[in-house]
Design an enzyme around this catalytic site. Structure first.
Site, mmCIF file in Angstrom:
data_model
loop_
_atom_site.group_PDB
_atom_site.id
_atom_site.type_symbol
_atom_site.label_atom_id
_atom_site.label_comp_id
_atom_site.label_asym_id
_atom_site.label_seq_id
_atom_site.Cartn_x
_atom_site.Cartn_y
_atom_site.Cartn_z
ATOM 1 N N HIS A 22 0.863 -1.168 0.000
ATOM 2 C CA HIS A 22 0.000 0.000 0.000
ATOM 3 C C HIS A 22 0.913 1.235 0.000
ATOM 4 C CE1 HIS A 22 -2.533 -3.162 1.746
ATOM 5 N NE2 HIS A 22 -3.589 -2.455 1.362
ATOM 6 N N HIS A 49 27.197 -2.611 11.812
ATOM 7 C CA HIS A 49 25.931 -1.963 11.445
ATOM 8 C C HIS A 49 25.188 -2.887 10.489
ATOM 9 C CE1 HIS A 49 27.587 -0.726 7.465
ATOM 10 N NE2 HIS A 49 28.717 -0.763 8.136
#
Length: 318
Positions: free
Chosen positions: A9, A169
């Protein structure tokens, strides 16, 4: 290779595709389909079919639909297409970033959309965590495996060495760690070893099933001599080339370094989009080269390798 259609969406699909590429690199055979407020089910179905036809083999190719919401319009319309092509298509709902990144890695070894879909369900669940960790009443929070678990007679094996200013990370956890096949991440840094906050964050950022430790440079040299470290296959992370050189000089047997990311700061020159250096850095790399170390310049595993000194010479580092 299995083809992917990311459907959502609104613009969520476009955004998560970009995020996935930042972590895992540019990807081929990935189409995005967005369902906008002014569109209806027929519009969405046409978009999905058009996306499938972009792949070699079209409706007969292996296609995995990654959709945002179980029971939503992207799910429903993709499901109608899948029902007619269940032999070569599959779908998974509840898309999140860990799922997408793992999907990119999975299709390097898995040949069907269904296999990847089944593999991704637990991965997506494991990607949902909280700080502090959720604790069921009467139970204690789960703890990471002891850093000494699994040790046996023998010496530590180094699977991968990387220089990355950001240390542990997203790209490192989800792309480089699986690629390295390491079972231990070791950040080698005198600076970080003295910083309890950063040490704690690094431990929290470790992928599931992988221990992460921080050690000073001199300690890493001692670890390499320890004959009780058998079974440890390590991924070494350095914040700077200077730390890597110090480790080599301390006896750490480094043969190749992945030069992944060096943050820009005042007085440094960008040699590519993610590497910034000054003359001190260049001199350090030259010393490492003279000690027999080679260099693999890549941000993510899927990138093509670049030659470090060609980049340095072209950039004319001052």
């Amino acid at each position: 290779m299995v083809n992917f259609i990311i459907a959502s969406h609104g613009e969520f699909a476009s955004g998560i595709k970009m995020s996935g590429q930042m972590i895992f690199g540019e990807q081929e055979n990935v189409q995005v389909v967005t369902f906008m407020p002014n569109e209806g089910p027929d519009d969405l179905r046409k978009k999905l079919l058009d996306a499938v036809e972009q792949f070699e083999g079209g409706l007969d190719s292996q296609v995995l639909f990654l959709v945002d919401l179980w029971g939503g319009s992207p799910f429903n319309q993709a499901n109608l297409i899948l029902a007619e092509h269940s032999d070569n298509m599959a779908m998974i709902a509840g898309l999140n970033l860990p799922m997408l990144v793992e999907a990119y890695g999975a299709r390097l070894s898995m040949e069907t959309a269904a296999d990847i879909a089944h593999y991704l369900v637990p991965v997506a669940k494991d990607g949902v965590k909280s700080i502090p960790e959720t604790v069921v009443e009467g139970e204690s929070a789960p703890a990471k495996t002891s850093s000494s678990a699994g040790l046996k007679e023998g010496h530590l094996k180094i699977n991968l060495v990387r220089i990355d200013t950001r240390l542990l990370h997203g790209q490192v956890a989800t792309a480089w760690t699986p690629a390295s096949k390491a079972n231990r991440i070791i950040v080698v840094s005198d600076t970080v070893a003295k910083d309890e906050l950063r040490k704690g964050l690094i431990a929290q950022a470790a992928p599931n099933g992988i221990n992460a430790n921080v050690v000073p440079v001199s300690k890493m040299g001692e670890v390499m001599k320890d004959d009780r470290m058998g079974g440890v296959e390590a991924f070494l992370l350095f914040e700077t080339p200077e730390d890597a050189l110090a480790a080599v000089e301390a006896g750490v047997p480094i043969k190749e370094i992945n030069v992944g990311s060096m943050a820009h700061s005042t007085g440094k020159t960008m040699v590519n989009k993610v590497l910034s250096m000054d003359k001190t850095d260049v001199a350090t790399f030259e010393k490492l080269r003279d000690l027999g170390v080679s260099f693999d310049v890549r941000k993510v595993p899927n990138d093509s390798k670049a030659d470090l000194f060609s980049l340095i010479n072209k950039a004319n580092v001052q």
